[in-house]
Design an enzyme around this catalytic site. Sequence first.
Site, PDB file in Angstrom:
ATOM      1  N   ASP A   1       2.373 -10.949  25.961  1.00 44.21           N
ATOM      2  CA  ASP A   1       2.353 -11.577  24.644  1.00 44.21           C
ATOM      3  C   ASP A   1       2.452 -13.085  24.816  1.00 44.21           C
ATOM      4  O   ASP A   1       3.023 -13.573  25.813  1.00 44.21           O
ATOM      5  CB  ASP A   1       3.502 -11.077  23.772  1.00 44.21           C
ATOM      6  CG  ASP A   1       3.271 -11.366  22.288  1.00 44.21           C
ATOM      7  OD1 ASP A   1       2.588 -10.560  21.630  1.00 44.21           O
ATOM      8  OD2 ASP A   1       3.734 -12.414  21.801  1.00 44.21           O
TER       9      ASP A   1
ATOM     10  N   ARG B   1       6.930 -19.463   7.794  1.00 38.02           N
ATOM     11  CA  ARG B   1       7.224 -19.223   9.204  1.00 38.02           C
ATOM     12  C   ARG B   1       8.082 -20.330   9.818  1.00 38.02           C
ATOM     13  O   ARG B   1       8.878 -20.071  10.732  1.00 38.02           O
ATOM     14  CB  ARG B   1       5.910 -19.099   9.988  1.00 38.02           C
ATOM     15  CG  ARG B   1       5.068 -17.885   9.617  1.00 38.02           C
ATOM     16  CD  ARG B   1       5.711 -16.578  10.087  1.00 38.02           C
ATOM     17  NE  ARG B   1       4.883 -15.426   9.786  1.00 38.02           N
ATOM     18  CZ  ARG B   1       3.899 -14.982  10.547  1.00 38.02           C
ATOM     19  NH1 ARG B   1       3.619 -15.612  11.681  1.00 38.02           N
ATOM     20  NH2 ARG B   1       3.212 -13.926  10.193  1.00 38.02           N
TER      21      ARG B   1
END
Length: 279
Positions: free
Chosen positions: A145, A34
Site C-alpha cells: 500500500d 481528510r
Amino acid sequence: MSLAPDSFAWVADVVRRRSAIQLEAGKEYLVESRLLPLARAAGLPDVDAFVRSVRAAPPLAQPAAVEQVVEALTTNETSWFRDAQPFQALANHVVPELLEARGAFGAGPLRIWSAACSSGQEPYSIAMALADLVPQTSLRIVATDLSQQMVDRARTGRYSQLEVNRGLPAPMLVKHFTRSGADWEVAAPLRQAVTFAKHNLLEAPPLGGPFDIVFLRNVLIYFDLATKRDVLRRVQQVVRPGGYLLLGAAETTIGIDDGWERVPVGRSSVYRLAARRAA
C-alpha cells in the site's frame, strides 16, 4: 469552507505527482474532510492554515508533512471478501487451473500480489479463500500500500468488532481469528502467509515475484489513461506466463492494454496475461 483555491491547487498537484490520483475541481470538500484531523492535531484553526504551514515548512521537515497529506487523501475503503465474486473466481477457477497447469507445487509456492491492500482485509481474505486449496507453506502473498500507516496496521492483523462485521462470514471468524481483548486477531498461520510492504504503483513493482496472480482492485479508477497503461505495463513485468490479474468491477484492461485477455468467470471476469506477452 476554509480552503483557498491556491491551497487546493497545491494539494491536488502534490497528490497527483506522488500517487497519480486526480483531485479535480469540486473535490475541495474531500480535501477539507481528510485534512481536518491533521489541522486539529497540529493545533491550527482550519485546513487552509494547515496546508500553508506545510508549504512553508523547512526543507527537512516538509517531506514528512507532505507524506501525511498524500496518505490522508489516499482512499482506504475496504472490507472482507469485498464484492465476493473475485474471491469465488479465485478459489473455483483461477487457482485450480494454475495448480493443474503447474503440477500442484512442482514449480514452487503460489505467489500473489495484493496491491493497494489498505488495512489488510484483502490479502487476509485471499489467504482464507485459499486455506483449503493451498498449504500455508506453499502460499506467498505480498501485500502493498502507498500508506505506511495502513501497512503498519495491516501487519498487526488486529481488527475491531466493527471491522470484522464488514463482510467477514462467521465461520471464517471462528476458524481464522482469536479474541484479543475487545478486538480480533488474525491467526498466526494466516499472518505468516502474508508479507506487507509500502509501495507506490508509480514505481517499480515490489520484490517477491514473479507472481501467479495480481489483485489490483478498485485502484485504476482513480488514474488517468496514461497512468493506467503505465501501471498495467509494470504489472506485466512481474506476472508469470499464464498468470492472472483481478480488477474491480468497474475496471477493465480492454481498450487500455492489449497485453491481457478477458476471461469470463461466472458473473465476473478475470484477465490472463496474453500468450504473445507470456511467450
